[in-house]
Design a protein around this motif. Structure first.
Motif, PDB file in Angstrom:
ATOM      1  N   ALA A  14      57.482   4.352  70.463  1.00 57.19           N
ATOM      2  CA  ALA A  14      56.948   4.094  69.121  1.00 57.19           C
ATOM      3  C   ALA A  14      57.105   5.323  68.247  1.00 57.19           C
ATOM      4  O   ALA A  14      57.474   5.228  67.066  1.00 57.19           O
ATOM      5  N   LEU A  15      56.843   6.485  68.819  1.00 55.65           N
ATOM      6  CA  LEU A  15      56.973   7.731  68.067  1.00 55.65           C
ATOM      7  C   LEU A  15      58.416   7.977  67.670  1.00 55.65           C
ATOM      8  O   LEU A  15      58.724   8.366  66.542  1.00 55.65           O
ATOM      9  N   LEU A  16      59.328   7.747  68.606  1.00 56.63           N
ATOM     10  CA  LEU A  16      60.746   7.940  68.317  1.00 56.63           C
ATOM     11  C   LEU A  16      61.210   6.983  67.240  1.00 56.63           C
ATOM     12  O   LEU A  16      62.001   7.329  66.355  1.00 56.63           O
ATOM     13  N   SER A  17      60.682   5.775  67.294  1.00 53.47           N
ATOM     14  CA  SER A  17      61.053   4.774  66.297  1.00 53.47           C
ATOM     15  C   SER A  17      60.574   5.196  64.926  1.00 53.47           C
ATOM     16  O   SER A  17      61.280   5.045  63.927  1.00 53.47           O
ATOM     17  N   GLY A  18      59.337   5.763  64.880  1.00 53.23           N
ATOM     18  CA  GLY A  18      58.792   6.220  63.593  1.00 53.23           C
ATOM     19  C   GLY A  18      59.591   7.357  63.030  1.00 53.23           C
ATOM     20  O   GLY A  18      59.862   7.419  61.818  1.00 53.23           O
ATOM     21  N   VAL A  19      59.971   8.299  63.884  1.00 58.90           N
ATOM     22  CA  VAL A  19      60.781   9.438  63.424  1.00 58.90           C
ATOM     23  C   VAL A  19      62.110   8.960  62.895  1.00 58.90           C
ATOM     24  O   VAL A  19      62.595   9.410  61.849  1.00 58.90           O
ATOM     25  N   ALA A  20      62.721   8.007  63.616  1.00 59.20           N
ATOM     26  CA  ALA A  20      64.031   7.501  63.191  1.00 59.20           C
ATOM     27  C   ALA A  20      63.916   6.810  61.853  1.00 59.20           C
ATOM     28  O   ALA A  20      64.787   6.929  60.986  1.00 59.20           O
ATOM     29  N   SER A  21      62.798   6.049  61.695  1.00 56.44           N
ATOM     30  CA  SER A  21      62.614   5.337  60.438  1.00 56.44           C
ATOM     31  C   SER A  21      62.443   6.304  59.294  1.00 56.44           C
ATOM     32  O   SER A  21      62.993   6.117  58.214  1.00 56.44           O
ATOM     33  N   ALA A  22      61.640   7.371  59.548  1.00 58.66           N
ATOM     34  CA  ALA A  22      61.412   8.360  58.498  1.00 58.66           C
ATOM     35  C   ALA A  22      62.697   9.070  58.141  1.00 58.66           C
ATOM     36  O   ALA A  22      62.985   9.369  56.980  1.00 58.66           O
ATOM     37  N   ALA A  23      63.502   9.355  59.186  1.00 58.10           N
ATOM     38  CA  ALA A  23      64.762  10.049  58.936  1.00 58.10           C
ATOM     39  C   ALA A  23      65.722   9.179  58.156  1.00 58.10           C
ATOM     40  O   ALA A  23      66.575   9.655  57.416  1.00 58.10           O
ATOM     41  N   GLY A  24      65.575   7.831  58.346  1.00 56.58           N
ATOM     42  CA  GLY A  24      66.493   6.932  57.669  1.00 56.58           C
ATOM     43  C   GLY A  24      66.158   6.720  56.213  1.00 56.58           C
ATOM     44  O   GLY A  24      66.971   6.224  55.450  1.00 56.58           O
ATOM     45  N   ASP A  25      64.890   7.046  55.804  1.00 60.87           N
ATOM     46  CA  ASP A  25      64.517   6.885  54.406  1.00 60.87           C
ATOM     47  C   ASP A  25      65.284   7.873  53.552  1.00 60.87           C
ATOM     48  O   ASP A  25      65.366   9.054  53.873  1.00 60.87           O
ATOM     49  N   ARG A  26      65.804   7.376  52.451  1.00 61.85           N
ATOM     50  CA  ARG A  26      66.534   8.246  51.535  1.00 61.85           C
ATOM     51  C   ARG A  26      65.634   8.552  50.348  1.00 61.85           C
ATOM     52  O   ARG A  26      65.289   7.662  49.585  1.00 61.85           O
ATOM     53  N   LEU A  27      65.285   9.806  50.219  1.00 61.20           N
ATOM     54  CA  LEU A  27      64.421  10.235  49.131  1.00 61.20           C
ATOM     55  C   LEU A  27      65.257  10.814  48.002  1.00 61.20           C
ATOM     56  O   LEU A  27      66.209  11.564  48.240  1.00 61.20           O
ATOM     57  N   ARG A  28      64.913  10.456  46.798  1.00 57.66           N
ATOM     58  CA  ARG A  28      65.600  11.008  45.634  1.00 57.66           C
ATOM     59  C   ARG A  28      64.549  11.563  44.677  1.00 57.66           C
ATOM     60  O   ARG A  28      63.345  11.327  44.819  1.00 57.66           O
ATOM     61  N   TYR A  29      65.033  12.272  43.678  1.00 62.07           N
ATOM     62  CA  TYR A  29      64.140  12.948  42.739  1.00 62.07           C
ATOM     63  C   TYR A  29      64.358  12.388  41.341  1.00 62.07           C
ATOM     64  O   TYR A  29      65.492  12.328  40.847  1.00 62.07           O
ATOM     65  N   LYS A  30      63.288  11.957  40.751  1.00 62.30           N
ATOM     66  CA  LYS A  30      63.332  11.301  39.445  1.00 62.30           C
ATOM     67  C   LYS A  30      62.635  12.218  38.433  1.00 62.30           C
ATOM     68  O   LYS A  30      61.514  12.658  38.651  1.00 62.30           O
ATOM     69  N   TRP A  31      63.291  12.483  37.335  1.00 58.70           N
ATOM     70  CA  TRP A  31      62.695  13.381  36.338  1.00 58.70           C
ATOM     71  C   TRP A  31      63.303  13.141  34.968  1.00 58.70           C
ATOM     72  O   TRP A  31      64.337  12.489  34.836  1.00 58.70           O
ATOM     73  N   ARG A  32      62.653  13.623  33.953  1.00 56.45           N
ATOM     74  CA  ARG A  32      63.115  13.509  32.568  1.00 56.45           C
ATOM     75  C   ARG A  32      63.329  14.903  31.996  1.00 56.45           C
ATOM     76  O   ARG A  32      62.541  15.816  32.236  1.00 56.45           O
ATOM     77  N   ASN A  57      61.446   6.716  47.066  1.00 53.29           N
ATOM     78  CA  ASN A  57      62.184   6.309  48.266  1.00 53.29           C
ATOM     79  C   ASN A  57      63.355   5.418  47.867  1.00 53.29           C
ATOM     80  O   ASN A  57      63.632   5.217  46.674  1.00 53.29           O
ATOM     81  N   GLU A  58      64.030   4.859  48.879  1.00 55.61           N
ATOM     82  CA  GLU A  58      65.234   4.085  48.604  1.00 55.61           C
ATOM     83  C   GLU A  58      64.963   2.793  47.848  1.00 55.61           C
ATOM     84  O   GLU A  58      65.873   2.184  47.280  1.00 55.61           O
ATOM     85  N   HIS A  59      63.659   2.412  47.792  1.00 54.64           N
ATOM     86  CA  HIS A  59      63.286   1.211  47.045  1.00 54.64           C
ATOM     87  C   HIS A  59      62.795   1.541  45.640  1.00 54.64           C
ATOM     88  O   HIS A  59      62.361   0.643  44.910  1.00 54.64           O
ATOM     89  N   GLY A  60      62.840   2.833  45.288  1.00 52.02           N
ATOM     90  CA  GLY A  60      62.406   3.237  43.952  1.00 52.02           C
ATOM     91  C   GLY A  60      60.912   3.424  43.826  1.00 52.02           C
ATOM     92  O   GLY A  60      60.398   3.607  42.717  1.00 52.02           O
ATOM     93  N   VAL A  61      60.214   3.352  44.934  1.00 48.48           N
ATOM     94  CA  VAL A  61      58.762   3.523  44.915  1.00 48.48           C
ATOM     95  C   VAL A  61      58.424   5.014  44.923  1.00 48.48           C
ATOM     96  O   VAL A  61      58.966   5.788  45.729  1.00 48.48           O
ATOM     97  N   VAL A  62      57.535   5.418  44.030  1.00 46.39           N
ATOM     98  CA  VAL A  62      57.135   6.832  43.947  1.00 46.39           C
ATOM     99  C   VAL A  62      56.242   7.167  45.139  1.00 46.39           C
ATOM    100  O   VAL A  62      55.206   6.530  45.353  1.00 46.39           O
ATOM    101  N   VAL A  63      56.660   8.153  45.910  1.00 36.70           N
ATOM    102  CA  VAL A  63      55.870   8.572  47.073  1.00 36.70           C
ATOM    103  C   VAL A  63      55.133   9.885  46.820  1.00 36.70           C
ATOM    104  O   VAL A  63      54.206  10.229  47.545  1.00 36.70           O
TER     105      VAL A  63
END
Length: 216
Positions: A14-32, A57-63
């Motif tokens: 479960a831990l490995l799966s969580g790490v893999a999922s977190a690593a797979g998330d693509r984070l971007r930076y949004k600014w004006r 995140n990759e879905h455009g949700v502000v984290v």
């Protein structure tokens, strides 16, 4: 033993799966920018750090949101505001301690009144003693001035000892009268303080009684 091994294996997976999922998330930076134009980037440019940005995140949700960097003037103003709040808290805490000490020292209003009146009475005694001293010095000065005037009318010089006594008495009288003026002002201030302290005592006594009643 076998169940424990299985449970440990499932937790690890479960831990490995969580790490893999977190690593797979693509984070971007949004600014004006300063013109209000919206930008997305894979890294944080200096301008975004200065103006502030959002992490999405990759879905455009502000984290996460990162506020813009404060200017030196804003930092100084924030510090001044924090210092003011801290100073006000210290004053409030000190006032609360003083109020608690007053209530502990004087269980009743009459106890406080007697204490303050006692201080006023001491000042009054001091004033009266000073007035007696001034009257005595004024009498001595008047006698020596009469003696000096007689010497001058008779065409004789005023003896040095008499002149010295006159100067000493005049200087002493000036000091005593200044002292009397200060003590008279002290008594007036104490009389005002008595009224003020009694009123303040009534307020904190009432508040304290109400708090004790609410806890019952």
């Amino acid at each position: 033993m076998m169940q424990s091994v299985v449970r440990s294996t499932l937790i690890a997976l479960a831990l490995l799966s969580g790490v893999a999922s977190a690593a797979g998330d693509r984070l971007r930076y949004k600014w004006r920018d300063e013109g209000g134009n919206l930008h997305y980037s894979d890294s944080v440019p200096p301008q975004a750090t200065r103006l502030g940005y959002e992490v999405v995140n990759e879905h455009g949700v502000v984290v996460r949101r990162v506020e813009r960097a404060k200017t030196e003037e804003e930092l100084a103003a924030a510090k001044a505001a924090a210092d003011k709040i801290a100073a006000e808290k210290r004053r409030a805490d000190e006032a609360a301690r003083n109020d608690a000490q007053m209530l502990a020292a004087y269980p009743t209003e009459d106890d406080l009144r007697k204490s303050l009146q006692g201080q006023i009475d001491l000042i009054t005694q001091n004033i009266q003693a000073t007035e007696v001293g001034i009257a005595s010095q004024e009498k001595s000065l008047a006698e020596r001035l009469v003696h000096a005037a007689e010497q001058e009318r008779n065409g004789k010089p005023v003896p040095a000892a008499v002149q010295k006594q006159i100067n000493t008495l005049r200087s002493g009288l000036a000091e005593q009268k200044a002292f009397l003026e200060r003590r008279t002002a002290d008594r007036a201030a104490m009389e005002k303080q008595l009224v003020s302290d009694i009123e303040h005592y009534r307020q904190i006594k009432k508040s304290n009684d109400e708090q004790r009643g609410a806890k019952r």
